[in-house]
Design a protein around this motif. Structure first.
Motif, mmCIF file in Angstrom:
data_model
loop_
_atom_site.group_PDB
_atom_site.id
_atom_site.type_symbol
_atom_site.label_atom_id
_atom_site.label_comp_id
_atom_site.label_asym_id
_atom_site.label_seq_id
_atom_site.Cartn_x
_atom_site.Cartn_y
_atom_site.Cartn_z
ATOM 1 N N GLU A 6 -23.666 -44.346 73.716
ATOM 2 C CA GLU A 6 -23.718 -44.370 75.159
ATOM 3 C C GLU A 6 -25.046 -44.710 75.608
ATOM 4 O O GLU A 6 -24.636 -45.127 76.677
ATOM 5 C CB GLU A 6 -23.243 -42.313 75.055
ATOM 6 C CG GLU A 6 -22.284 -42.183 75.096
ATOM 7 C CD GLU A 6 -22.629 -41.091 75.137
ATOM 8 O OE1 GLU A 6 -21.598 -39.859 75.163
ATOM 9 O OE2 GLU A 6 -23.101 -40.590 73.981
ATOM 10 N N SER B 155 -32.193 -39.662 74.367
ATOM 11 C CA SER B 155 -31.788 -39.451 73.493
ATOM 12 C C SER B 155 -31.141 -38.417 73.247
ATOM 13 O O SER B 155 -30.651 -37.896 71.797
ATOM 14 C CB SER B 155 -33.918 -38.436 72.712
ATOM 15 O OG SER B 155 -33.372 -37.638 73.903
ATOM 16 N N GLN B 156 -30.250 -37.381 74.297
ATOM 17 C CA GLN B 156 -29.411 -37.238 74.392
ATOM 18 C C GLN B 156 -28.159 -37.344 74.397
ATOM 19 O O GLN B 156 -27.018 -37.102 74.458
ATOM 20 C CB GLN B 156 -29.179 -36.270 75.679
ATOM 21 C CG GLN B 156 -30.424 -35.281 75.780
ATOM 22 C CD GLN B 156 -30.290 -34.678 76.977
ATOM 23 O OE1 GLN B 156 -30.590 -34.575 78.194
ATOM 24 N NE2 GLN B 156 -30.691 -33.324 77.031
ATOM 25 N N LEU B 157 -28.230 -39.353 74.371
ATOM 26 C CA LEU B 157 -26.889 -39.166 74.394
ATOM 27 C C LEU B 157 -26.750 -40.335 72.378
ATOM 28 O O LEU B 157 -27.181 -41.110 71.404
ATOM 29 C CB LEU B 157 -26.955 -41.123 74.951
ATOM 30 C CG LEU B 157 -26.802 -40.499 76.370
ATOM 31 C CD1 LEU B 157 -27.305 -41.652 77.592
ATOM 32 C CD2 LEU B 157 -26.045 -39.444 77.106
ATOM 33 N N SER B 158 -24.981 -40.768 72.705
ATOM 34 C CA SER B 158 -25.028 -40.934 70.930
ATOM 35 C C SER B 158 -25.410 -42.570 71.629
ATOM 36 O O SER B 158 -25.489 -42.727 72.272
ATOM 37 C CB SER B 158 -23.793 -41.116 70.769
ATOM 38 O OG SER B 158 -22.515 -42.056 71.901
ATOM 39 N N GLY B 159 -25.154 -43.534 70.211
ATOM 40 C CA GLY B 159 -25.992 -45.025 69.985
ATOM 41 C C GLY B 159 -24.577 -45.702 70.878
ATOM 42 O O GLY B 159 -25.423 -46.803 72.480
ATOM 43 N N ASN C 216 -28.640 -36.122 81.761
ATOM 44 C CA ASN C 216 -29.298 -37.131 80.029
ATOM 45 C C ASN C 216 -29.729 -38.227 80.081
ATOM 46 O O ASN C 216 -30.004 -38.955 80.828
ATOM 47 C CB ASN C 216 -27.251 -37.185 79.734
ATOM 48 C CG ASN C 216 -27.189 -35.805 79.160
ATOM 49 O OD1 ASN C 216 -25.879 -35.677 80.048
ATOM 50 N ND2 ASN C 216 -27.252 -34.634 78.761
ATOM 51 N N ARG D 91 -22.960 -38.046 82.541
ATOM 52 C CA ARG D 91 -24.552 -38.578 81.590
ATOM 53 C C ARG D 91 -25.335 -38.669 82.444
ATOM 54 O O ARG D 91 -26.417 -39.348 82.357
ATOM 55 C CB ARG D 91 -23.825 -39.601 80.726
ATOM 56 C CG ARG D 91 -22.885 -39.295 79.083
ATOM 57 C CD ARG D 91 -23.894 -37.823 78.762
ATOM 58 N NE ARG D 91 -22.962 -37.935 77.793
ATOM 59 C CZ ARG D 91 -23.190 -36.390 77.245
ATOM 60 N NH1 ARG D 91 -23.981 -35.640 77.511
ATOM 61 N NH2 ARG D 91 -22.464 -36.520 75.599
HETATM 62 P P1 ADP Z 1 -22.717 -40.323 66.926
HETATM 63 O O1 ADP Z 1 -21.227 -40.700 66.608
HETATM 64 O O2 ADP Z 1 -23.689 -41.856 68.087
HETATM 65 O O3 ADP Z 1 -23.426 -41.182 65.659
HETATM 66 P P2 ADP Z 1 -23.916 -38.008 68.329
HETATM 67 O O4 ADP Z 1 -23.279 -37.095 66.836
HETATM 68 O O5 ADP Z 1 -25.484 -38.813 68.097
HETATM 69 O O6 ADP Z 1 -22.570 -39.629 68.594
HETATM 70 O O7 ADP Z 1 -23.505 -37.577 69.554
HETATM 71 C C1 ADP Z 1 -22.383 -36.615 69.423
HETATM 72 C C2 ADP Z 1 -22.060 -36.426 70.675
HETATM 73 O O8 ADP Z 1 -22.641 -35.334 71.037
HETATM 74 C C3 ADP Z 1 -21.713 -37.883 72.146
HETATM 75 O O9 ADP Z 1 -21.088 -37.758 73.245
HETATM 76 C C4 ADP Z 1 -23.585 -37.470 72.376
HETATM 77 O O10 ADP Z 1 -23.934 -37.920 73.708
HETATM 78 C C5 ADP Z 1 -23.744 -36.010 72.604
HETATM 79 N N1 ADP Z 1 -25.110 -35.508 72.022
HETATM 80 C C6 ADP Z 1 -25.339 -35.806 70.757
HETATM 81 N N2 ADP Z 1 -27.097 -34.938 71.007
HETATM 82 C C7 ADP Z 1 -27.103 -34.707 72.038
HETATM 83 C C8 ADP Z 1 -27.744 -33.767 72.520
HETATM 84 N N3 ADP Z 1 -29.398 -33.579 72.037
HETATM 85 N N4 ADP Z 1 -28.114 -32.943 74.385
HETATM 86 C C9 ADP Z 1 -26.594 -33.754 74.699
HETATM 87 N N5 ADP Z 1 -25.337 -34.411 74.565
HETATM 88 C C10 ADP Z 1 -25.848 -34.559 73.410
#
Ligand code: ADP
Ligand code: ADP
Length: 229
Positions: A143, A137-141, A134, A131
């Motif tokens: 992460e 904003s591209q990571l989950s909470g 990245n 990661r």
């Molecule tokens: P959460 O369960 O915290 O809501 P998300 O649904 O936001 O998690 O994300 C799930 C996975 O998808 C995570 O591993 C996150 O890093 C990845 N992800 C989400 N949005 C993006 C993005 N725009 N680009 C790359 N990876 C993403």
């Protein structure tokens, strides 16, 4: 040996004619390399304690001994150095810089300290080796919170102060974050302090300091803290 000792710490605010006592004669000790939970409801005075421990605020009176030094006596310059070199902060809403990548967020933190660790290596240790490039904003909470913990650990401070670190996360993700903080104390010998209103989290602590209505109500040691599975 106690790494932290608060002795009769008071914090009072004057609001017009009214005096608000946010911390009322707080005393406790915290051992080096332990994990402590400061538990209490909203408004109890927890953030005030954490801000004072982090050198972000000064007490009205009392001693704040960190490794034997009373930081309540520090001037602004000493406090700035203390915050930068001696404390890592983890917040509820991560506080990452949105237009910097994961790796750059960590590099920014280590660039201002002397004994910083290798940013990529620390990101690997929190499970984010894939990661680095990245943006937040591209990571989950979960992460994003790992990045924030990596940022705190990468400065290589002895003390890690965490303000409701799982407050914005779901249960399972929260457990993973707590497990990481537990590792920080057990494996890397950091003194970790978590403030929370969630009594579940207290079960994993070596020591639980219960604060309510500005006062310490109890200090309890867990002989066998429950590991977060
Ligand atoms: P959460 O369960 O915290 O809501 P998300 O649904 O936001 O998690 O994300 C799930 C996975 O998808 C995570 O591993 C996150 O890093 C990845 N992800 C989400 N949005 C993006 C993005 N725009 N680009 C790359 N990876 C993403
Ligand atoms: P907690 O973190 O446990 O929710 P706080 O330490 O934030 O509690 O607040 C303790 C008390 O001090 C509350 O009554 C709060 O309103 C008050 N307080 C905190 N900061 C200030 C401030 N800057 N000015 C006035 N009152 C404050």
């Amino acid at each position: 040996m106690a790494y932290i000792e608060l002795k009769h710490e008071f914090k009072k605010y004057q609001m017009g004619d009214t005096e608000i006592v946010a911390n009322n004669d707080i005393s406790f000790q915290i051992n080096e390399g332990s994990l402590t939970v400061i538990l209490g409801p909203s408004g109890a005075g927890k953030s005030t304690v954490l801000n004072i421990l982090g050198g972000m605020d000064s007490p009205t009176s009392g001693e704040i001994l960190v490794d034997g030094t009373d930081i309540a006596q520090f001037n602004n310059k000493q406090l700035t150095k203390y915050r930068r070199d001696d404390v890592g902060f983890v917040f509820q809403f991560y506080n990452l810089i949105p237009n910097l990548s994961t790796l750059e967020n960590i590099e920014l933190a280590t660039s201002i300290v002397k004994n910083g660790l290798d940013p990529a290596q620390v990101l690997r240790e929190v499970g984010l080796s894939n990661r680095l490039d990245n943006f937040p904003s591209q990571l989950s909470g979960g992460e994003q919170q790992r990045v924030a913990i990596a940022r705190a650990l990468a400065k290589n401070p002895k003390l890690l102060l965490c303000d409701e670190p799982t407050g914005a996360l779901d249960y399972t993700t929260g457990k993973q974050i707590l497990s990481l903080l537990s590792d920080a104390s057990k494996t890397f010998h950091k003194t970790v302090i978590i403030i929370t209103h969630n009594s579940e989290i207290a079960k994993m602590a070596d020591r639980v300091i219960h604060i309510n209505d500005a006062k310490v109500r109890s200090v309890t040691d867990n002989p066998s803290p429950i590991p977060i599975a």
